[in-house]
Design a protein around this motif. Structure first.
Motif, PDB file in Angstrom:
ATOM      1  N   PRO A   9       0.821  -1.335  -0.016  1.00  0.00           N
ATOM      2  CA  PRO A   9       0.026  -0.117   0.102  1.00  0.00           C
ATOM      3  C   PRO A   9       0.863   1.307   0.144  1.00  0.00           C
ATOM      4  CG  PRO A   9      -0.031  -0.961   2.087  1.00  0.00           C
ATOM      5  CD  PRO A   9       0.920  -1.925   1.228  1.00  0.00           C
ATOM      6  N   THR A  10       0.339   2.354  -0.474  1.00  0.00           N
ATOM      7  CA  THR A  10       1.251   3.767  -0.651  1.00  0.00           C
ATOM      8  C   THR A  10       0.336   4.587   0.392  1.00  0.00           C
ATOM      9  OG1 THR A  10      -0.108   4.491  -2.517  1.00  0.00           O
ATOM     10  CG2 THR A  10       1.823   3.016  -3.038  1.00  0.00           C
ATOM     11  N   HIS A  11       0.962   5.641   0.672  1.00  0.00           N
ATOM     12  CA  HIS A  11       0.532   6.716   1.572  1.00  0.00           C
ATOM     13  C   HIS A  11      -0.953   7.244   0.957  1.00  0.00           C
ATOM     14  CE1 HIS A  11       2.706   8.984  -1.676  1.00  0.00           C
ATOM     15  NE2 HIS A  11       1.711  10.171  -1.170  1.00  0.00           N
ATOM     16  N   ASP A  12      -1.052   7.078  -0.355  1.00  0.00           N
ATOM     17  CA  ASP A  12      -2.156   7.707  -0.726  1.00  0.00           C
ATOM     18  C   ASP A  12      -3.604   6.877  -0.845  1.00  0.00           C
ATOM     19  OD1 ASP A  12      -1.605   6.307  -2.902  1.00  0.00           O
ATOM     20  OD2 ASP A  12      -1.564   7.836  -4.345  1.00  0.00           O
ATOM     21  N   GLY A  13      -3.400   5.636  -0.517  1.00  0.00           N
ATOM     22  CA  GLY A  13      -4.310   4.578  -0.401  1.00  0.00           C
ATOM     23  C   GLY A  13      -4.349   3.543  -1.621  1.00  0.00           C
ATOM     24  N   THR A  14      -3.309   3.813  -2.403  1.00  0.00           N
ATOM     25  CA  THR A  14      -3.403   2.919  -3.652  1.00  0.00           C
ATOM     26  C   THR A  14      -2.472   1.965  -3.291  1.00  0.00           C
ATOM     27  OG1 THR A  14      -2.007   4.426  -4.735  1.00  0.00           O
ATOM     28  CG2 THR A  14      -4.172   4.840  -5.245  1.00  0.00           C
ATOM     29  N   TYR A  15      -2.044   0.974  -4.502  1.00  0.00           N
ATOM     30  CA  TYR A  15      -1.225  -0.246  -4.162  1.00  0.00           C
ATOM     31  C   TYR A  15      -0.272   0.037  -5.371  1.00  0.00           C
ATOM     32  CZ  TYR A  15      -4.384  -1.564  -0.529  1.00  0.00           C
ATOM     33  OH  TYR A  15      -5.043  -1.740   0.766  1.00  0.00           O
ATOM     34  N   ALA A  23       9.533  -1.564  -9.043  1.00  0.00           N
ATOM     35  CA  ALA A  23       8.003  -1.461  -9.155  1.00  0.00           C
ATOM     36  C   ALA A  23       7.559  -1.668 -10.809  1.00  0.00           C
ATOM     37  CB  ALA A  23       7.700   0.123  -8.847  1.00  0.00           C
ATOM     38  N   LEU A  24       6.595  -2.470 -10.732  1.00  0.00           N
ATOM     39  CA  LEU A  24       5.926  -2.646 -12.045  1.00  0.00           C
ATOM     40  C   LEU A  24       4.832  -1.663 -12.352  1.00  0.00           C
ATOM     41  CD1 LEU A  24       5.584  -6.940 -11.749  1.00  0.00           C
ATOM     42  CD2 LEU A  24       7.444  -5.401 -12.972  1.00  0.00           C
ATOM     43  N   ILE A  25       3.995  -1.613 -11.422  1.00  0.00           N
ATOM     44  CA  ILE A  25       2.759  -0.904 -11.687  1.00  0.00           C
ATOM     45  C   ILE A  25       2.303  -0.195 -10.355  1.00  0.00           C
ATOM     46  CG2 ILE A  25       1.137  -2.592 -11.405  1.00  0.00           C
ATOM     47  CD1 ILE A  25      -0.370  -1.448 -13.807  1.00  0.00           C
ATOM     48  N   SER A  26       1.855   0.997 -10.386  1.00  0.00           N
ATOM     49  CA  SER A  26       1.402   1.610  -9.148  1.00  0.00           C
ATOM     50  C   SER A  26       0.064   2.382  -9.335  1.00  0.00           C
ATOM     51  CB  SER A  26       2.313   2.673  -8.595  1.00  0.00           C
ATOM     52  OG  SER A  26       2.519   3.615  -9.656  1.00  0.00           O
ATOM     53  N   GLY A  27      -0.599   2.801  -8.395  1.00  0.00           N
ATOM     54  CA  GLY A  27      -1.730   3.599  -8.668  1.00  0.00           C
ATOM     55  C   GLY A  27      -3.297   2.711  -8.645  1.00  0.00           C
ATOM     56  N   LEU A  28      -2.911   1.583  -8.280  1.00  0.00           N
ATOM     57  CA  LEU A  28      -4.090   0.641  -8.342  1.00  0.00           C
ATOM     58  C   LEU A  28      -5.022   0.517  -7.033  1.00  0.00           C
ATOM     59  CD1 LEU A  28      -2.015  -2.533  -9.709  1.00  0.00           C
ATOM     60  CD2 LEU A  28      -3.262  -0.897 -11.045  1.00  0.00           C
ATOM     61  N   THR A  29      -6.154   0.048  -7.246  1.00  0.00           N
ATOM     62  CA  THR A  29      -7.063  -0.307  -5.974  1.00  0.00           C
ATOM     63  C   THR A  29      -6.646  -1.566  -5.636  1.00  0.00           C
ATOM     64  OG1 THR A  29      -8.577  -1.223  -7.378  1.00  0.00           O
ATOM     65  CG2 THR A  29      -8.843   0.981  -7.239  1.00  0.00           C
ATOM     66  N   ARG A  30      -7.009  -1.895  -4.631  1.00  0.00           N
ATOM     67  CA  ARG A  30      -6.451  -3.341  -3.810  1.00  0.00           C
ATOM     68  C   ARG A  30      -6.942  -4.373  -4.712  1.00  0.00           C
ATOM     69  NH1 ARG A  30      -6.808  -4.942   2.302  1.00  0.00           N
ATOM     70  NH2 ARG A  30      -6.190  -7.355   2.056  1.00  0.00           N
ATOM     71  N   LEU A  31      -8.369  -4.308  -5.075  1.00  0.00           N
ATOM     72  CA  LEU A  31      -8.847  -5.257  -5.984  1.00  0.00           C
ATOM     73  C   LEU A  31      -7.934  -5.516  -7.279  1.00  0.00           C
ATOM     74  CD1 LEU A  31     -10.823  -7.472  -6.605  1.00  0.00           C
ATOM     75  CD2 LEU A  31     -12.305  -5.924  -7.451  1.00  0.00           C
ATOM     76  N   GLN A  32      -7.599  -4.360  -7.913  1.00  0.00           N
ATOM     77  CA  GLN A  32      -6.815  -4.379  -9.322  1.00  0.00           C
ATOM     78  C   GLN A  32      -5.420  -4.986  -8.877  1.00  0.00           C
ATOM     79  OE1 GLN A  32      -6.908  -0.114 -10.163  1.00  0.00           O
ATOM     80  NE2 GLN A  32      -8.358  -0.474 -11.722  1.00  0.00           N
ATOM     81  N   ALA A  33      -4.848  -4.662  -7.670  1.00  0.00           N
ATOM     82  CA  ALA A  33      -3.653  -4.984  -7.386  1.00  0.00           C
ATOM     83  C   ALA A  33      -3.460  -6.692  -7.192  1.00  0.00           C
ATOM     84  CB  ALA A  33      -2.975  -4.323  -6.074  1.00  0.00           C
ATOM     85  N   GLU A  34      -4.650  -6.829  -6.474  1.00  0.00           N
ATOM     86  CA  GLU A  34      -4.654  -8.544  -5.995  1.00  0.00           C
ATOM     87  C   GLU A  34      -5.042  -9.339  -7.181  1.00  0.00           C
ATOM     88  OE1 GLU A  34      -7.858  -9.012  -3.340  1.00  0.00           O
ATOM     89  OE2 GLU A  34      -6.564  -8.163  -1.723  1.00  0.00           O
ATOM     90  N   ARG A  35      -5.677  -8.765  -8.594  1.00  0.00           N
ATOM     91  CA  ARG A  35      -5.846  -9.395  -9.763  1.00  0.00           C
ATOM     92  C   ARG A  35      -4.562  -9.379 -10.537  1.00  0.00           C
ATOM     93  NH1 ARG A  35     -11.888  -7.179 -11.647  1.00  0.00           N
ATOM     94  NH2 ARG A  35     -12.961  -8.557 -10.218  1.00  0.00           N
TER      95      ARG A  35
END
Length: 52
Positions: A9-15, A23-35
């Motif tokens: 998780p990041t400080h702004d609530g994204t993953y 880092a492969l990708i950032s700015g994801l919701t939790r569901l997006q990150a899990e998928r």
């Protein structure tokens, strides 16, 4: 040996998804990150030779 995939998780609530130190990708919701993490895991397993 493959590098570890991590979701953090990041400080702004994204993953952010990491493979090892990269880092492969950032700015994801939790569901997006899990998928995304599950997709990478499936691809890694598919690339492995079958066990005898």
């Amino acid at each position: 040996m493959s590098e570890t995939i991590r979701v953090k998780p990041t400080h702004d609530g994204t993953y952010t998804i990491y493979r090892g130190p990269v880092a492969l990708i950032s700015g994801l919701t939790r569901l997006q990150a899990e998928r995304y993490e599950a997709s990478i895991a499936r691809q890694s397993r598919a690339a492995l030779p079958p066990e005898a």
